[in-house]
Write an enzyme that holds these catalytic residues in place. Structure first.
Site, PDB file in Angstrom:
ATOM      1  N   GLY A  45       3.165  60.658  54.575  1.00 10.85           N
ATOM      2  CA  GLY A  45       3.604  61.345  55.777  1.00 10.85           C
ATOM      3  C   GLY A  45       3.658  60.394  56.965  1.00 10.85           C
ATOM      4  CB  SER A  46       3.315  61.103  60.576  1.00  9.98           C
ATOM      5  OG  SER A  46       4.283  62.133  60.577  1.00  9.98           O
ATOM      6  CB  THR A  47      -0.428  57.558  58.050  1.00 12.30           C
ATOM      7  OG1 THR A  47      -0.084  57.992  56.731  1.00 12.30           O
ATOM      8  CG2 THR A  47      -1.453  58.512  58.644  1.00 12.30           C
TER       9      THR A  47
END
Length: 703
Positions: free
Chosen positions: A292-294
């Site tokens: 995801g956004s990491t």
């Protein structure tokens, strides 16, 4: 008579010749046995008379970096039988009955072992002291005890996935005990006893003891105190959110030394057979998941390094972006509007990162994926590391690039992602993660020291420091505010990713919540990743589930290491101290929201009742003056949201406050757009939706 004498002589000569031939044959045979095969047969005769009792070497001690024992070896007696002596005693049944009672074994099984046609049989390994003393006192014929070494983990489950386990035969099976078995295991010895043809020990005969060579001890990079802090926080989130798995790793980004590594579920290596095998999996190096956004940290690093984007580059987010036939939306369909790249990162704007990824192109993006170590093992010194999964370059299309840029499509392991983020923290230099610090001999002298190993320069020092400042903004103003630590500058990124379904696509109600970051942002001492697999209840976002775990781990670890407290960064030119950014507190608990809002110097007005905030005004990230009042709307939706269906009401002409109250009562959430009275809504009135769903309401001026 003469004929008779001649015949006798012939017979004597013939007999003599046969005697000579027999003698020569016998001498030849003796020569063959004694001279030609003498050594071989002598060795076989010796083996036939000798009985070996193996003596295992003591495994070396495993220490943490401060010399505290994590794994040691203790002595324990093992029971064995000499079946020949047992049979000769004529008491086999009595001995089997006695042993079965004392050792808690089946009598028939014991009888078969002690009467078996063999020179040596184990009855039971590594019995306790009381049992050993009882057997010594009985002195049963043909039954003996030999001292063996047994692995013991004094801290029980602490660092269990790092330390691993050892078998009853003193062989490392998992973890560090397996990785360094040749160093820690030592060389086994034996006791040699000479017996006669019926198995009786020969008095005054050969009795030889060949001592084992104990294994060397090792010092790990693990810090027992930081390991305890990590496991304490994982236990808390494990109890509170009932996830399927929880992972946390702490690393020194300057050296690649792993200071703590923990997973849940866990096990006690002293009694590992009592736990399911799945508990022994080291998820930190094995679990491959879509981050995801990491993963947007990697996209940002590539864009900044290639000069495709600058911190002040302008983006516009209408809430979604079309790539080919597919439409990619921001979280909850939120439109961020006009923003700089710094704000794109702070808001974790999917539209902005998709645009950046498409501008970079497939070749450049894969270049940085490979440079940051994805799709390959980090080389950490633990068995069982996974490589992760990358979309093959030859099959990748523009839609793959778009989804990769925002953290989907590719699967990574926690140790891979932490190593990549540590590269940013270490001025762009990737360090090889490792656990072994030193090897000690029997006298405690260092015979080997592991030095930090730089892998490569991935991005420039200037880019790394620029990105660190941007990631610091995520914690101060963006989605990572729950990772804020008073007195320390923290940089990091949240991540919330849907889980892949085994049958293809994504699971509708399972997510991986994560946070990865480092501190202090301007002089990183620690980097940490927290991954929570399928937390139960709502909210399930990385900023609300994983970021608080990160905060507690880092705060206590930095204080333990006596890292000096810092001031907040200076306000940049063009900004005044009176102007602040409104934090995003939607989906937070009221207590957390109050803390975050007041930290920004803003006032709070609470509307409604319940546990969670489902709406706020002004909108998140608006620039307002200090002292401005932020209105937050509470909802009574509980953790069972989504289990029943409700009817969407007609909200036409209602004020924002009325809409929030109406929806909260029936378990729905409002996503407001604009100001004034409700003009449009989606879903439409009368639609059936699951409890916990979001209703987008457009507000406009009263007619």
């Amino acid at each position: 008579m003469q004929t008779t004498n001649l015949a006798i002589r012939k017979r004597i000569v013939t007999l003599f010749l046969f005697f000579i031939l027999g003698f020569l044959g016998l001498m030849g045979r003796m020569f063959w046995v004694q001279i030609v095969r003498g050594a071989e047969l002598s060795e076989k005769a010796l083996e036939n008379r000798m009985r070996d009792v193996p003596v295992k070497a003591k495994r070396g001690v495993v220490y943490d970096r401060n010399g505290r024992e994590l794994a040691i070896s203790v002595s324990a007696d093992s029971v064995y039988a000499n079946p020949a002596e047992v049979r000769k005693s004529g008491r086999a049944e009595e001995i089997a009955h006695t042993l079965a009672q004392i050792l808690g074994l089946e009598e028939e099984n014991v009888y078969q072992r002690i009467t078996k046609v063999s020179g040596f049989e184990w009855i039971k390994r590594q019995v306790d002291f009381k049992t050993s003393a009882q057997l010594k006192k009985l002195d049963l014929p043909g039954i003996g005890l030999v001292e063996e070494s047994r692995r013991f983990y004094p801290k029980k489950s602490l660092a269990c996935h790092v330390l691993g386990i050892s078998s009853i035969d003193n062989i490392g099976l998992e973890g560090v005990d397996r990785q360094y078995n040749d160093i820690i295991g030592g060389i086994p010895g034996r006791i040699v006893i000479e017996h006669d043809a019926v198995g009786r020990e020969i008095p005054e005969a050969t009795h030889r003891y060949i001592p084992p060579t104990d294994g060397a001890s090792v010092v790990l990079t693990i810090d027992e105190t930081i390991q305890y802090i990590v496991e304490r926080e994982l236990d808390r989130v494990w109890e509170a959110r009932k996830p399927k798995g929880a992972i946390a790793v702490v690393m020194d980004p300057r050296t690649g030394e792993v200071l703590a590594m923990a997973n849940r579920p866990c096990f006690d290596p002293n009694d590992y057979k009592q736990y399911p095998e799945v508990n022994r999996r080291n998820l930190a190096i094995w679990y491959a998941y879509e981050p995801g956004s990491t993963m947007k940290i990697v996209t940002a690093a590539a864009g900044l390094e290639e000069g495709v984007v600058r911190p002040n580059s302008r983006f516009f987010c209408p809430g979604s972006i079309k790539v080919g036939k597919e439409t990619i939306s921001c979280s909850q369909g939120r439109a961020h509007g006009a923003q700089t790249f710094v704000e794109v990162v702070e808001h974790s704007c999917n539209v902005g990162f998709v645009s950046l990824g498409l501008e970079l192109g497939l070749d450049k993006y894969y270049q940085y994926l490979n440079a940051f170590g994805f799709g390959q093992k980090t080389g950490i010194d633990l068995p069982g590391e996974a490589k992760g999964i990358l979309v093959p370059r030859t099959r990748a299309k523009q839609i793959d690039l778009a989804t990769m840029a925002m953290g989907q499509a590719n699967a990574v392991t926690p140790i891979q992602l932490l190593t990549a983020v540590s590269t940013v923290a270490n001025d762009g230099v990737m360090m090889k993660p490792h656990l072994l610090k030193e090897v000690l001999d029997a006298d405690g002298k260092v015979v080997k020291r592991v030095e930090p190993e730089p892998v490569r320069q991935v991005i420039s020092k200037a880019t790394a420091r620029e990105l660190a400042l941007i990631l610091e903004g995520v914690v101060q103003n963006g989605t990572g505010q729950n990772a804020y630590i008073e007195g320390y500058r923290v940089a990091g990124k949240t991540g919330t990713a849907q889980k892949i379904s085994p049958s293809g696509g994504y699971l509708p109600n399972e997510y991986v919540a994560s946070f990865v970051g480092f501190a202090p942002a301007n002089n990183p001492r620690l980097a940490c990743i927290v991954v929570i697999d399928a937390p139960q209840g709502y909210p399930y976002y990385g900023g609300t589930v994983a970021a608080p775990v990160f905060r507690e781990i880092m705060r206590d670890s930095l204080r333990y290491l006596e890292v000096p407290l810092q001031g907040v960064p200076k306000v940049e030119k063009g900004e005044t101290k009176e102007t602040v950014s409104v934090p995003d507190v939607v989906n937070l608990t009221l207590d957390d929201a109050l803390t975050i809002i007041k930290r920004q110097g803003l006032e709070v007005q609470v509307e409604g009742s319940g546990d969670l905030i489902w709406s706020q005004a002004p909108r998140a990230y608006s620039k307002v003056k200090k002292g401005t009042k932020v209105i937050v709307y509470l909802s009574e939706v509980n953790q069972q949201a989504g289990e029943e269906e409700v009817t969407v009401p007609d909200l036409q002409g209602k004020s924002m406050r009325e809409v929030a109250r109406i929806l909260a009562k029936i378990g729905l959430h409002m996503e407001p757009q604009g100001y004034g009275l409700a003009a449009k809504q989606n879903p439409a009135p009368g639609a059936m939706v699951k409890s916990g769903s979001v209703v987008v309401v457009e507000f406009g001026p009263a007619p």
